[in-house]
Design a protein around this motif. Structure first.
Motif, short mmCIF file in Angstrom:
data_model
loop_
_atom_site.label_atom_id
_atom_site.label_comp_id
_atom_site.label_asym_id
_atom_site.label_seq_id
_atom_site.Cartn_x
_atom_site.Cartn_y
_atom_site.Cartn_z
N THR A 219 41.45 35.83 36.33
CA THR A 219 40.44 37.13 37.43
C THR A 219 39.37 37.64 36.98
OG1 THR A 219 41.79 39.02 37.30
CG2 THR A 219 42.70 37.14 38.78
N ILE A 220 38.39 37.60 37.66
CA ILE A 220 36.99 37.86 37.24
C ILE A 220 36.20 39.16 38.51
CG2 ILE A 220 34.88 37.46 36.71
CD1 ILE A 220 35.41 34.91 34.71
N SER A 221 36.33 39.56 38.38
CA SER A 221 36.27 40.52 39.49
C SER A 221 36.95 40.97 40.55
CB SER A 221 34.02 40.69 39.66
OG SER A 221 33.89 40.62 38.88
N GLY A 222 38.01 40.80 40.05
CA GLY A 222 39.01 39.99 41.45
C GLY A 222 39.50 39.06 41.76
N GLN A 223 38.57 37.97 41.46
CA GLN A 223 38.06 36.84 41.47
C GLN A 223 39.28 35.95 41.13
OE1 GLN A 223 34.34 35.98 43.79
NE2 GLN A 223 34.59 37.48 42.46
#
Length: 146
Positions: free
Chosen positions: A64-68
């Protein structure tokens, strides 16, 4: 009919050592590193074009990157990709690579007139430098109507 695609934004290559790959892609090929990470380096490969250099074996799981979510990915075996160069720069590239002790594995003149040279990165991936007249959609192709 699907909406139009504007081009290839990223091309990946997988390596076993990011520092060694940086010495090759930046030190020898002169690509500017835009991202320096612990599992990925990103290099400017031309306007709106990015070479992604992934550390082999660490990108297979989702992350995940920034919750994505970014889906996991990998590539086994030898990869291949090509950088576009001007025909007038081909001889300079050949001489430069020889000075850098990078062995040119093959030279090809394509039926439409384009030329390619092939060599390998430190991880055995096949790197190609290619001129116009390789593909009919090249805007620099001699006599192109594009």
């Amino acid at each position: 009919m699907p909406p139009p695609i504007k081009g290839i934004l990223e091309t990946p290559v997988y390596v076993d050592d990011l520092a060694q790959s940086h010495a090759f892609y930046n030190g020898i090929l002169g690509l500017e590193r835009m991202l320096d990470g612990d599992r990925i380096n990103a290099y400017d490969a031309g306007p709106s074009q990015t070479l992604l250099v992934f550390l082999r074996g660490v990108c297979e799981a989702d992350t995940t990157i920034s919750g994505q979510l970014v889906p996991g990915h990998s590539m086994d075996g030898v990869g291949h990709f090509a950088f576009r160069i001007d025909k007038s720069a081909l001889a300079c590239w050949v001489a430069y690579l020889e000075e850098q002790a990078v062995a040119i594995e093959s030279r090809v003149t394509w039926p439409a007139g384009g030329q390619s040279i092939y060599f390998r990165d430190p991880f055995d991936n096949v790197v190609e430098l290619a001129t116009a007249d390789l593909w009919p959609n090249d805007p620099d192709k001699v006599g192109s109507a594009i």
